[in-house]
Design a protein around this motif. Structure first.
Motif, short mmCIF file in Angstrom:
data_model
loop_
_atom_site.label_atom_id
_atom_site.label_comp_id
_atom_site.label_asym_id
_atom_site.label_seq_id
_atom_site.Cartn_x
_atom_site.Cartn_y
_atom_site.Cartn_z
N UNK A 194 98.07 16.77 38.97
CA UNK A 194 99.19 17.12 39.52
C UNK A 194 99.46 18.78 39.36
N UNK A 195 99.49 19.25 38.03
CA UNK A 195 99.59 20.64 38.13
C UNK A 195 99.06 21.56 39.07
N UNK A 196 97.63 21.18 39.08
CA UNK A 196 96.55 21.96 39.84
C UNK A 196 97.30 21.86 41.50
N UNK A 197 97.96 20.79 41.54
CA UNK A 197 98.69 20.68 43.30
C UNK A 197 99.94 21.22 42.97
N UNK A 198 100.37 21.95 42.00
CA UNK A 198 101.67 22.63 42.19
C UNK A 198 102.68 21.47 41.81
N UNK A 199 102.55 20.52 41.14
CA UNK A 199 103.53 19.59 40.61
C UNK A 199 103.93 19.93 39.08
N UNK A 200 104.91 20.12 38.70
CA UNK A 200 105.22 20.57 37.28
C UNK A 200 105.99 19.24 36.45
N UNK A 201 106.47 18.29 37.34
CA UNK A 201 107.26 17.14 36.71
C UNK A 201 106.91 15.88 37.52
N UNK A 202 106.92 14.95 36.68
CA UNK A 202 106.65 13.47 37.33
C UNK A 202 107.58 12.49 36.81
N UNK A 203 107.94 11.41 37.69
CA UNK A 203 108.26 10.29 36.96
C UNK A 203 107.35 9.20 37.14
N UNK A 204 106.97 8.54 36.13
CA UNK A 204 106.13 7.35 36.24
C UNK A 204 106.63 6.18 36.02
#
Lengths: 463, 463, 463, 463
Positions: C83-93
Motif C-alpha cells: 500500500x505505502x509503496x503505492x502511495x496509500x497511507x491509510x486503509x480501512x480493512x
C-alpha cells in the motif's frame, strides 16, 4: 520572521477545506498559512470566532451604464464601495460596443469610467452588439489584453440581439482565441410579440413584464445557446439563469459533455413573481430580465446549486432609483407602460450575506459558499489562483465574517446609491466584519475605511 | 342483399384490431363488415391469405415542384401512379407561397398541377415563405377551404426561413383558426455558416452535405419549435424528423403536455450516413434535408415508433434524376459543389412495403403499421373517419397485401419517373397485390389498372 | 524558525487547489504552508518537479482474511507495505463477525491481525453476518470506539446475506448512533439460481462467474439498498460499484435527496469481461464479485467519476495466488467449478498510479484525483481533517509523485505477496517517488525504507 | 337477412375507432357491423343517443375469499351481479394455493365457488404461496387448462411472500410455458418492521396502515420485480400499482425493452391519504394494500394512463362490511389495531362509470377508455379477440351507456353486498343503461334482468 500583517485564530474556509489557522500577509499576498505564528513585530488582527473567506468575486455588474433613456444609479465609486462593504473584492463589469463602432472603442469608454474610481479590483466583459465577419479579429485582440469574455444577447431584437449565425461565428472564434461567450438567453422574438400583444390589450402594469417573458422563452434560448456551443466545440457561460427549466438544459448539456456553465443571482433564489403584484407600482422595483419566477422555482435553483448544476452566483447588479434622482429618471419612466421601466435591480452589496444565510440554514456548506461566490468565478474567468482562494502566493483578498452577529438589510444603511432595497427589512445571520483587498483594510467592523482608488484593472488569463 | 363489391375471407387489420372478415362496399364506401356474406349478385373479390389494410396516407410529398434551378422528376401523374402501386391512396402535397404574393395564389398553382392528374385522393399543406402580420388572416381562409396546415422553415435563410417572431405569430393564429403548423426544424443559421466554411476549405463532395447539417442543428430547432408551440398553446407537427436527439425533444415535450407530433421517413429508418461516401458521386442520390444520420441512429427511431414517440411515417418524396432528363437537370447540378445538389429522394412507392417488412421482422405489429401509415395521419390531418380505417361509412380505400410473396425494389420496375432507387435491389417480404380507391380497383395483382384521373381533392377538417 | 522537516518547491495539490509551495512539518503534522521557507536547521527535502499529494486512503481492503477454504495471500505486513509503496497511507480493512458470535469478538480478531504489523494507519469496518434485534446495541458500542461503519451483504445467501428487514433495522440504527452502512449490492437469490443452472448445464469455466452475475442483479440490489436507506432516512455507501446501471440508481437517489455515496475500483475502470475468456484458466485471475463488465461500461464509470455520480475509488484488494503458496490454496481451487474460485484480486499497490494515469490523459483533473483517492474517503469515513488534505494541523501523510517518470506494473516488482498482477506489463506515466506517514519517510525514490510497525489504529469520528 | 338481435343507431367505440353503426348479433356473437340494417324479423334495440362499448373486463377481483379471520362480503352471486350492473361482463378472480398443498387443489376450490353462481364470464389467476422446485411443473398444467397467470407476493412475510429466488424461478418457468406472473409489489420486510414499530409506539389508528406502507416500499419492490423479469427474459404484470414512483419504474423498464405491464385501480385515481384521517374509525373503510397515497399522486397516475405508462384499470374488489354481517366480522376487527383491519374495499360495480366520468372531463378519450377497461385486459390475459372489442366473431358482450344521464353512487342502491361505498354520494355523468353478455340481456334501463347462472368459465390462451 516578520510579515506586513498576521491574521490569527480564524476559521479559514476555501472551496474544499475548513481549518483553524493563521495567515501571514506580505506585499499584498498570502505569504504563509500555519498555526501559532509569532508576531515578531508584524501587525496582528485577531480573527477569533470569525470565518476567513476568500474575497467575493461578482462577475456580473452594470455600473455607470446608460439604459433606456437614463443611466444606472451606481457608478464605479458608489457601486464598488457597496461591493466591498458586502464582502466582494473583485468585479467584472460589462463594457458595451456601440453599433457600427469597434469593440475597442467601447472598451475604452469603460476603462475611463472605472479607472481611479474603484474600491475593488475590476475587469470587463465585452458586450457585442454588432459583429460582422470583419470584426471577429477584434475579439482576438481583446483576449490578448485580458478582456477574454464576450456577452451576446438572444433577446432585445433591434437593440442587442444577435442572430444564430452571428452567435455561432463568435463561438467558433473563441475556440481559436481562448475566449468565452457569456449569453443572455431569452427568446427575444417571442417576447416582443407577447409584449406588443399585452400593450395592445391595455395590460401596462409591472406584472406584465413577467407575464410576457415566460420561463419557456428562457429555457428555449438556453437550450439553443448550448447547442450552438456544442456544435462549435467550445465552452459557454449562461448569465443570470432564472428558470428551473433552463437549468435543466444546462444540466443535460453538461452530462453529454458540453463545457456548459451557468450563474444564477440571489434575486432568483429569494424573490418570486408575487413581488410584481405589489400595489402602487412597487412591482417596478423588481423589473429585471429575466424576471422573477413563480414560487417553487427557487427551490429548483437551490437544488441546482447543491448539485453543481449551477456553478456561480453573481448579482446582475443594475440599479435604478424608484424615484428619479440627480437628473437620472428612475423606475417611474414606465408607470404607464411596463416596457419602459428601466430593467434591473441593486444587489452588489447583499450577495455574500444572503448566501451565507443559506449556510446557516444548511442549504449550502461553507465550502460550497466559497466555491460559488469566489473560487468557481475565479477559475472560470481567468482570475485563479491570484483570486478565489487562500493559498501561498494568492492576493490577500479576505473577508472576515462574524457568524454570530445579525445584519438587517435596508436602503437606509446600504452603500448603494439607490433609494430602495429589494430585501428591505430582511435580517440575515452573519455580518461582514473586516475586508482586505490585497492586504489593505477596506472595511473594519462593518465600516468602510478604504479608498475608492485602491482597485486595479485585472488582466485576465484566457483558457 | 346486393352490394357493389364484396371482399371476402381476408384478414382485416386496423389500428387496434385484427380479424377474419368480409367487407361489403357500396357507392365507394364500406357498407358492412361481417362474415360469410352471400354474394347475391355482388361482385366478389377473394382475399384469402391476404391482409386487408386501410389505404396508405402519405402526408409529405413534393410533386411537380421547382427547386434550385430544376423541377422534381415526378409530377402528379407519375407520382400518384407510383403511390397507388405502392399501396398509398391519399397524399398531402405542399403548395408554395411565392415571396411577396398571397397564400391563395400559391395554392391555386398547385390546384392546377393536381386537378385531373392524380391517381389518388390529395390535399395540400401550404408552405409559407412570407408572413407579415397582414397576411395572417389569409391563413384563416385556407383553413376554411380545407387546407388546414401550414409549413414553416427554420432552415434555408433568405429562401424559406422564418424568424422566431413570425413562427410564433403563425402558431398563435392556428390557435384561433384551428389549423396546425408543420415545421422543418433545422437551424439554418448554423448550417449556412458550416456550409460556407466547408466550401471555403474546398470540401465539395456529397458527404459534406451531411457533415454541415449536424444532428444538433436539428435537435436544437426541434426543441425551439416545440417551445414556441408550447408558449402559443397550440399543437405542432415536426416533419421528416431524422435525429434521435430531436425525437427525444418531442418525447419530452409530449410528457410535459405539449400536443407535439412528429413524422419520420423510411430513409431515416433504413439508410445511413455511410451512403454518402459511395464513390463516383453516387452519394448525391441520398442528398436530402435533413441528411441521413450515422449508423445507430436508426435504431433509436425504430424504438420511437414502437413507443409512440413518433406518430407517423411519411416519405418526403422529392425526386430528382441522377442524370438530367427531359430538360430537367438532375443531381449532377452539384457535382462540384454539394450545396448545389437538388435536395430530395424518391420514396412515394416504397414506404408501405418497407414498413411492412418491419412487421415481418417483429419490429412493428400489423396494427402499429396501420396506425403510423394511415390511421394516425388521417386523425392528425382531418381525414378521419373518411380515411385511415375500415369502419362502416369510411371510404373503401383498401390495400390487399400478400404477405407470402416477396418483392424486389428496383428502378427498373418502379413507377416513379426517376432513374435510380435508393433501395435498389432490396427484397422485402410482402407485395401490394390489389388496391382500391373508394371501391375502384386501381391495382390488380401488382399491376396498375386504374386511371390517373380518379383522385379528388379532399377538403380537410380543422381541429 | 526550525521545523522537523521542510519539503520545498513542490506543486501542492488538494481537492480544490494547485499551487507552488513549501510545507513545514513538526511532530508529524503540517505546521506551515508558504513559500521560500528558510531551513534554519530543519531537514529539507527538495520536491522540485514533483507533485505533493495527500496520502492515499483505501477504504476497502481485505487482508489476512479466510475465504472459501483458503486465506488471502496478503496479510497486514505485506499488504500495507505494498500500500505505502503505492502511495496509500491509510486503509480501512474489514473485520468479520462470526455467525452466532458478537460483533466485538470479530473486531478483536482483526485488531490482533493488524496491531504492530502495519506500515500504514488503519481502521476497520465491521462485516455483519448475524444481526438479531438484540445485537443492534452492539453497533452503538463500536461506533463509540471509532469503528463507525458496518458492511452488510445482499449477496451470498446462507453465508453473508441479510434479508431486507434486517438491513432496514441496521440502517435505522445508524440513524441513531451516527454510524453508516456499507452495502455489497447484488441480488444473491437470483445469482444463486443462475449459478446452479449453469453448473447443472456443465458450464464450469471462469467466464460463467460473470455470466451468472448480470449487471441487472447489481442495479436491482443497489436500487433496493438506496430505497431502504431512504425509508430509514440515513446515509448509505455502496461498495465496489461496477455496473453503469447501478451507478444510474445512485445518481437518481442523490438527485431526490438521498445521502447516497458509492465507490468503484480501478479494475472496473480498466478491465472488462473479455479477460474472463483468456485461455488456460487465466480468466480465474479476474474472478471477483461483482465481476468485470462488458466493454463500454467502463466509460460510463469514468463519466460518473467526472460528474461526481461516484465519490470514491477504493481497491477491494483481496488477493489470492493463482497457484497455491505457503499452504494457502489459490485460484486453482475452482479449476473445475467456477463457483469455487476464491473471489478477489490484488490492487492495493496500483490504485494511485492507475488513477494518476487518468490525470495524464485528461480524464481527471489533479484535484479530482485527490478528491476520489483521499479527500472524499477521509470526509465520508470520519478521518478528515486529520487525513485527506494538506492544511495546518493535518497529519503529514504525503506522497511526492514524479509525473515525468514512467512506471511498469509487474508481479516481478510489486510488493504484494501474490504471484500475478491483473495489469501485468502496463506502463503508466508517473511514479510514486517519496511517501511520508505522519512525517516519517516510508518510501524514498520508489524504495520502501520504512517499518511495518509504523501504522496505528485510527479511531474514526461518527457523523 | 334475419339475426337474433340488431342494435341500431348507436355510437360504437373500440380502442381505436368511434363510428355510427348498427350491430347484428347471432348466436351470442357479433355477426355483422354496418348501417341501416333491415330488421327482417330480427329483434331490434334502438341505441340512439347511446354509446355501444365492449363489455368491461375486470382482471382483479377477490370474491368469496377468506382473509384474516373473516371472509369477503361478496361471493360470486352478489359480486358478479354488481359487476354486470356496472358494465363489466368478464372477471378474473384469484384462486389461492394453500401452503403445502398443490396448485390444482386450490384452483378446484375456486371452481366450486364460481360454477353456476356467476352473472358474468369468469376466469382465474392462481395465487402461489408455496413453490418449491418440484411444484414448478404444476404451473405448466394450469397454463394448459387456461389458467395462465400466477400471482406472487413480495409482501406479507410468512403468509404470502415469496423470496427473490422463488420469484425468479417462477418467472423463468413462465418463459417456458407461456404463462405470466402477476406481482403484488411492496417490500414486506420493511413494512413489517415499520408496522411493529408503530404498534410498539401505540400508534393503532387506521392512518398508520398507510404510514407504515410508504410509496418507496412499493417503488422498490416494483423495480425489483421488473429486474427479475428482465433477467428471466419474460413479461410481467404489476397489480394494483398505486405510487407514481412505482409507475416511473414501469415506464423506465418498458423503455429499455422489458415487456412490463401494470394496472392501477379507481381508488388510486380518485381517493387519497386524507380519507384515513376521517373520524370515528371511518378511515378503516379505505384500508387496502397498497394504501391510498398523498394528494398529487393521483395526477401522476392519470398522466400515466394517458401516456400508456399504465395499461389497465382493474378494481382489486375485495369487500368487507364496516360492521360485521351474517357471521362475517368486518372492518371493526381492527378497531384497536390497524394491522388487524381486513384489507380491501368494494369497487367491482363502480369502475366503468368512474372512468367514463374521466372521458367527460377530457382526461381520457372514449377510445382510451375502452382500451384500459376492456381491450388491453383482453389482449394481455388471453381473452382477445373473443372479448375486448367489437368485431365480427367476437362475443356480443356489450354495454349501452347513456352519456346524458347522471348516476349517483351509494351503498343504498348498489348491488354489492357491503354496507358502505367509498364513493358514497358522488355523482358521475353517464349511466350504464343496457348490458348484454354474449347477446343475453343482463341489464335493462339500469335494472338487473339477468340470471346469476349465465356466466361461464373462460379458458384463456397462453402467449
Amino acid at each position: 520572521m516578520s510579515y506586513d500583517l498576521i491574521i490569527k485564530n480564524g476559521t479559514v474556509v476555501t472551496a474544499s477545506e475548513t481549518y483553524q489557522g493563521d495567515l501571514a500577509i506580505e506585499k499584498g499576498k498570502i505569504a504563509a498559512i500555519g498555526r501559532n505564528f509569532k508576531s515578531n513585530g508584524s501587525k496582528v488582527v485577531d480573527a477569533k470566532g470569525l470565518y476567513i473567506l476568500p474575497g467575493g468575486i461578482d462577475v456580473h455588474t452594470h455600473l455607470d451604464m446608460p439604459f433606456g433613456g437614463t443611466t444606472t444609479a451606481d457608478d464605479f465609486v458608489s457601486g464598488t464601495t457597496a461591493a466591498v462593504c458586502g464582502g466582494t473584492t473583485s468585479i467584472i463589469d460589462f463594457a458595451i460596443q456601440k453599433k457600427g463602432e469597434d469593440l475597442r472603442s467601447g472598451l475604452d469608454v469603460w476603462h475611463g469610467k472605472a479607472q481611479g474610481k474603484s474600491a475593488v479590483d475590476y475587469s470587463f466583459h465585452m458586450i457585442v452588439t454588432d459583429l460582422p465577419e470583419k470584426r471577429l479579429k477584434e475579439m482576438d485582440k481583446l483576449v490578448g489584453e485580458g478582456v477574454t469574455t464576450f456577452k451576446l444577447f438572444m433577446a432585445y431584437p433591434g437593440v442587442f440581439m444577435s442572430d444564430d449565425a452571428t452567435i455561432f461565428r463568435a463561438l467558433q472564434r473563441t475556440g481559436e482565441n481562448g475566449g468565452m461567450v457569456c449569453m443572455h438567453a431569452e427568446n427575444g422574438g417571442v417576447i416582443d410579440v407577447l409584449v406588443q400583444k399585452a400593450l395592445a390589450e391595455g395590460k401596462t402594469e409591472p406584472k406584465y413584464h413577467a407575464l410576457t417573458r415566460p420561463m419557456s422563452a428562457e429555457a428555449e434560448a438556453t437550450r439553443r445557446a448550448l447547442a450552438l456551443a456544442e456544435m462549435a466545440g467550445v465552452p459557454i457561460y449562461i448569465v443570470h439563469l432564472s428558470a428551473g427549466d433552463a437549468m435543466e438544459e444546462v444540466r443535460r448539456a453538461r452530462e453529454r459533455g458540453v463545457a456548459a456553465y451557468a450563474e444564477t443571482c440571489p434575486q432568483y433564489l429569494y424573490l418570486s413573481y408575487e413581488d410584481y403584484e405589489k400595489p402602487n407600482f412597487e412591482g417596478a422595483k423588481y423589473v429585471m430580465s429575466p424576471p422573477l419566477r413563480p414560487r417553487g422555482n427557487e427551490e429548483r435553483l437551490w437544488k441546482g446549486l447543491t448539485n453543481n448544476w449551477l456553478q456561480v452566483v453573481s448579482t446582475d447588479h443594475c440599479s435604478f432609483c424608484f424615484h428619479g434622482r440627480g437628473g437620472k429618471p428612475g423606475k417611474e419612466l414606465g408607470r404607464n407602460d411596463f416596457s419602459k421601466i428601466p430593467n434591473g435591480a441593486p444587489g452588489i452589496e447583499t450577495r455574500m450575506l444572503l448566501l451565507w444565510d443559506a449556510v446557516q440554514t444548511k442549504k449550502l456548506t461553507p465550502n460550497r459558499f466559497v466555491e460559488i461566490t469566489s473560487a468557481a468565478p475565479a477559475k472560470l474567468f481567468g482570475l485563479y489562483p491570484k483570486k478565489g482562494t487562500i493559498t501561498p502566493g494568492a492576493d490577500a483578498d479576505l473577508v472576515l465574517l462574524d457568524p454570530k452577529r445579525k445584519h438587517t438589510i435596508s436602503a437606509k444603511t446600504h452603500h448603494m446609491n439607490v433609494d430602495y432595497n429589494p430585501y428591505e427589512g430582511k435580517t440575515v445571520q452573519g455580518t461582514i466584519w473586516d475586508v482586505f483587498l490585497r492586504g489593505i483594510k477596506m472595511v473594519e467592523k462593518g465600516k468602510f475605511v478604504g479608498r475608492t482608488t485602491s482597485g486595479s484593472f485585472i488582466k485576465r488569463k484566457s483558457r
